[in-house]
Design a protein around this motif. Structure first.
Motif, PDB file in Angstrom:
ATOM      1  N   ASP A  66     116.448  81.733  -9.036  1.00  0.00           N
ATOM      2  CA  ASP A  66     115.886  80.773  -8.081  1.00  0.00           C
ATOM      3  C   ASP A  66     115.667  81.401  -6.705  1.00  0.00           C
ATOM      4  O   ASP A  66     114.622  81.193  -6.084  1.00  0.00           O
ATOM      5  CB  ASP A  66     116.799  79.549  -7.953  1.00  0.00           C
ATOM      6  CG  ASP A  66     116.715  78.640  -9.165  1.00  0.00           C
ATOM      7  OD1 ASP A  66     115.798  78.845  -9.988  1.00  0.00           O
ATOM      8  OD2 ASP A  66     117.545  77.714  -9.299  1.00  0.00           O
ATOM      9  N   ARG A  67     116.655  82.182  -6.215  1.00  0.00           N
ATOM     10  CA  ARG A  67     116.511  82.778  -4.889  1.00  0.00           C
ATOM     11  C   ARG A  67     115.358  83.776  -4.843  1.00  0.00           C
ATOM     12  O   ARG A  67     114.602  83.827  -3.874  1.00  0.00           O
ATOM     13  CB  ARG A  67     117.831  83.459  -4.485  1.00  0.00           C
ATOM     14  CG  ARG A  67     117.817  84.077  -3.094  1.00  0.00           C
ATOM     15  CD  ARG A  67     117.394  83.029  -2.062  1.00  0.00           C
ATOM     16  NE  ARG A  67     118.352  81.931  -2.026  1.00  0.00           N
ATOM     17  CZ  ARG A  67     119.374  81.882  -1.190  1.00  0.00           C
ATOM     18  NH1 ARG A  67     119.553  82.866  -0.327  1.00  0.00           N
ATOM     19  NH2 ARG A  67     120.197  80.850  -1.190  1.00  0.00           N
ATOM     20  N   GLU A  68     115.230  84.566  -5.913  1.00  0.00           N
ATOM     21  CA  GLU A  68     114.142  85.549  -5.975  1.00  0.00           C
ATOM     22  C   GLU A  68     112.787  84.850  -6.031  1.00  0.00           C
ATOM     23  O   GLU A  68     111.823  85.266  -5.358  1.00  0.00           O
ATOM     24  CB  GLU A  68     114.341  86.443  -7.198  1.00  0.00           C
ATOM     25  CG  GLU A  68     113.329  87.586  -7.294  1.00  0.00           C
ATOM     26  CD  GLU A  68     113.535  88.442  -8.528  1.00  0.00           C
ATOM     27  OE1 GLU A  68     112.748  89.391  -8.723  1.00  0.00           O
ATOM     28  OE2 GLU A  68     114.478  88.148  -9.303  1.00  0.00           O
ATOM     29  N   GLU A 111     112.124  81.859  -4.936  1.00  0.00           N
ATOM     30  CA  GLU A 111     111.912  81.201  -3.640  1.00  0.00           C
ATOM     31  C   GLU A 111     111.349  82.187  -2.624  1.00  0.00           C
ATOM     32  O   GLU A 111     110.404  81.866  -1.886  1.00  0.00           O
ATOM     33  CB  GLU A 111     113.233  80.615  -3.156  1.00  0.00           C
ATOM     34  CG  GLU A 111     113.137  79.832  -1.855  1.00  0.00           C
ATOM     35  CD  GLU A 111     114.477  79.224  -1.486  1.00  0.00           C
ATOM     36  OE1 GLU A 111     114.732  78.076  -1.876  1.00  0.00           O
ATOM     37  OE2 GLU A 111     115.261  79.922  -0.810  1.00  0.00           O
ATOM     38  N   ASN A 112     111.903  83.398  -2.577  1.00  0.00           N
ATOM     39  CA  ASN A 112     111.409  84.407  -1.655  1.00  0.00           C
ATOM     40  C   ASN A 112     109.973  84.808  -1.974  1.00  0.00           C
ATOM     41  O   ASN A 112     109.146  84.999  -1.072  1.00  0.00           O
ATOM     42  CB  ASN A 112     112.311  85.648  -1.695  1.00  0.00           C
ATOM     43  CG  ASN A 112     113.682  85.377  -1.098  1.00  0.00           C
ATOM     44  OD1 ASN A 112     113.844  84.473  -0.294  1.00  0.00           O
ATOM     45  ND2 ASN A 112     114.673  86.166  -1.512  1.00  0.00           N
ATOM     46  N   ALA A 113     109.671  84.933  -3.276  1.00  0.00           N
ATOM     47  CA  ALA A 113     108.312  85.304  -3.676  1.00  0.00           C
ATOM     48  C   ALA A 113     107.309  84.229  -3.267  1.00  0.00           C
ATOM     49  O   ALA A 113     106.196  84.530  -2.811  1.00  0.00           O
ATOM     50  CB  ALA A 113     108.269  85.540  -5.183  1.00  0.00           C
ATOM     51  N   ALA A 132     107.691  82.155  -0.757  1.00  0.00           N
ATOM     52  CA  ALA A 132     107.600  82.160   0.700  1.00  0.00           C
ATOM     53  C   ALA A 132     106.638  83.242   1.177  1.00  0.00           C
ATOM     54  O   ALA A 132     105.860  83.030   2.120  1.00  0.00           O
ATOM     55  CB  ALA A 132     108.988  82.367   1.312  1.00  0.00           C
ATOM     56  N   VAL A 133     106.679  84.400   0.532  1.00  0.00           N
ATOM     57  CA  VAL A 133     105.748  85.474   0.879  1.00  0.00           C
ATOM     58  C   VAL A 133     104.322  85.077   0.522  1.00  0.00           C
ATOM     59  O   VAL A 133     103.371  85.321   1.280  1.00  0.00           O
ATOM     60  CB  VAL A 133     106.144  86.779   0.152  1.00  0.00           C
ATOM     61  CG1 VAL A 133     105.075  87.850   0.360  1.00  0.00           C
ATOM     62  CG2 VAL A 133     107.498  87.278   0.647  1.00  0.00           C
ATOM     63  N   PHE A 165     105.776  81.809   5.463  1.00  0.00           N
ATOM     64  CA  PHE A 165     107.061  81.229   5.834  1.00  0.00           C
ATOM     65  C   PHE A 165     106.903  79.936   6.629  1.00  0.00           C
ATOM     66  O   PHE A 165     107.832  79.133   6.706  1.00  0.00           O
ATOM     67  CB  PHE A 165     107.892  82.257   6.622  1.00  0.00           C
ATOM     68  CG  PHE A 165     108.423  83.353   5.751  1.00  0.00           C
ATOM     69  CD1 PHE A 165     109.593  83.175   5.024  1.00  0.00           C
ATOM     70  CD2 PHE A 165     107.746  84.568   5.639  1.00  0.00           C
ATOM     71  CE1 PHE A 165     110.090  84.188   4.214  1.00  0.00           C
ATOM     72  CE2 PHE A 165     108.228  85.583   4.826  1.00  0.00           C
ATOM     73  CZ  PHE A 165     109.396  85.400   4.105  1.00  0.00           C
ATOM     74  N   PHE A 188     107.519  76.919   4.423  1.00  0.00           N
ATOM     75  CA  PHE A 188     108.770  76.971   3.666  1.00  0.00           C
ATOM     76  C   PHE A 188     109.215  75.598   3.142  1.00  0.00           C
ATOM     77  O   PHE A 188     109.795  75.524   2.052  1.00  0.00           O
ATOM     78  CB  PHE A 188     109.876  77.593   4.522  1.00  0.00           C
ATOM     79  CG  PHE A 188     111.080  77.984   3.729  1.00  0.00           C
ATOM     80  CD1 PHE A 188     111.035  79.072   2.846  1.00  0.00           C
ATOM     81  CD2 PHE A 188     112.266  77.278   3.827  1.00  0.00           C
ATOM     82  CE1 PHE A 188     112.146  79.434   2.096  1.00  0.00           C
ATOM     83  CE2 PHE A 188     113.387  77.633   3.091  1.00  0.00           C
ATOM     84  CZ  PHE A 188     113.318  78.713   2.223  1.00  0.00           C
ATOM     85  N   VAL A 239     107.734  75.265  -0.133  1.00  0.00           N
ATOM     86  CA  VAL A 239     108.427  76.149  -1.074  1.00  0.00           C
ATOM     87  C   VAL A 239     109.695  75.476  -1.593  1.00  0.00           C
ATOM     88  O   VAL A 239     109.980  75.493  -2.798  1.00  0.00           O
ATOM     89  CB  VAL A 239     108.770  77.498  -0.404  1.00  0.00           C
ATOM     90  CG1 VAL A 239     109.643  78.346  -1.329  1.00  0.00           C
ATOM     91  CG2 VAL A 239     107.489  78.257  -0.043  1.00  0.00           C
ATOM     92  N   LYS A 240     110.472  74.860  -0.698  1.00  0.00           N
ATOM     93  CA  LYS A 240     111.698  74.175  -1.095  1.00  0.00           C
ATOM     94  C   LYS A 240     111.401  73.017  -2.047  1.00  0.00           C
ATOM     95  O   LYS A 240     112.136  72.780  -3.014  1.00  0.00           O
ATOM     96  CB  LYS A 240     112.439  73.655   0.142  1.00  0.00           C
ATOM     97  CG  LYS A 240     112.918  74.740   1.098  1.00  0.00           C
ATOM     98  CD  LYS A 240     114.006  75.585   0.465  1.00  0.00           C
ATOM     99  CE  LYS A 240     115.302  74.839   0.305  1.00  0.00           C
ATOM    100  NZ  LYS A 240     116.392  75.704  -0.188  1.00  0.00           N
TER     101      LYS A 240
END
Length: 257
Positions: free
Chosen positions: A26-28, A30-32, A34-35, A39, A42, A45-46
């Motif tokens: 999930d964290r990975e 989420e970062n992808a 966001a990029v 940002f 975001f 994204v959430k």
């Protein structure tokens, strides 16, 4: 997020690939996202991550030509089974709501038909025409006017009949109130249209009798030359009382009375 349609379509496809990639935690993911989306977006994204598998399986099911096959594939994963269970629960609730609404509407129509049949049944004798004229008087409207005008509310509370029911709709609420039984009280009689002069019958086409308000106002509206002030709720029958006053005036110009 993207003013350009082609860019938006491309990013949507990439976002779906990120969400559906099981190798990404999930964290990975989420970062992808966001990029990809920026940002500054975001919060979006959430939102996507909070319903990650709902989005993935919802899109998958919407695009599938064979729904049964798609559901079988979705059911192979734990997230997919949870998605299908929630979807089935929502469909069940919607179906129950639809059945309940259909039942209530059918009952309401049946009740309304019973009331129409009841109101159109039963003969009566002709009304006696009054020749007595009301005493003339002056009325000071300014002394009885409400300060709040049309927004005046004199009832401290409003209680609907126990058989009323509500339906929640997107952005509004429907309140269904059963029709009131419009039946004569003791010593009261509704005037039948056939009791009026024959030349007036065409003005009340489709009606068998006047309602309570119209029956009470018949003498004042149809046989009297005095001014008339009538206050009654919407749907009480004021329009046909006005019709009676017009027929009253027309009767004065008929050849032969």
């Amino acid at each position: 997020l993207c003013p350009d349609a082609d860019t938006a379509r491309t990013k949507a496809g990439t976002a779906l690939e990120i969400l559906s990639n099981r190798s990404m935690q999930d964290r990975e993911a989420e970062n992808a996202l966001a990029v990809l989306l920026g940002f500054e977006n975001f919060p979006t994204v959430k939102t996507l991550m909070s319903g990650r598998w709902t989005v993935v399986y919802g899109v998958m099911l919407a695009k599938a030509e064979d729904k049964d096959k798609a559901e079988s594939e979705i059911a192979e994963t734990e997230e997919g089974r949870d998605f299908l269970d929630r979807r089935k629960e929502k469909e069940t609730v919607r179906e129950l709501d639809r059945q309940n609404i259909d039942l209530r509407v059918s009952e309401g129509r049946a009740e309304a038909q019973k009331l129409r049949d009841l109101n159109s049944a039963g003969p009566g004798s002709a009304p006696a025409k009054s020749t007595k004229k009301a005493d003339a008087s002056n009325l000071d409207l300014s002394r009885i006017a409400f300060k709040e005008g049309s927004r005046t509310m004199t009832n401290s509370s409003v209680n609907l009949p126990s058989s009323s029911w509500r339906v929640q709709k997107p952005g509004y609420e429907e309140v269904h109130v059963p029709a009131v039984r419009n039946v004569p009280g003791e010593g009261e009689r509704f005037i039948e249209i056939k009791e009026l002069p024959e030349w007036t019958h065409a003005a009340f086409k489709g009606m068998n009798k006047l309602n309570r308000l119209q029956s009470k106002m018949l003498d004042a509206a149809f046989t009297s030359a005095e001014n008339l002030l009538l206050c009654a709720p919407t749907g009480a029958g004021k329009t046909n009382v006005a019709m009676l006053t017009m027929l009253n005036v027309m009767s004065q110009y008929l050849n032969g009375g």
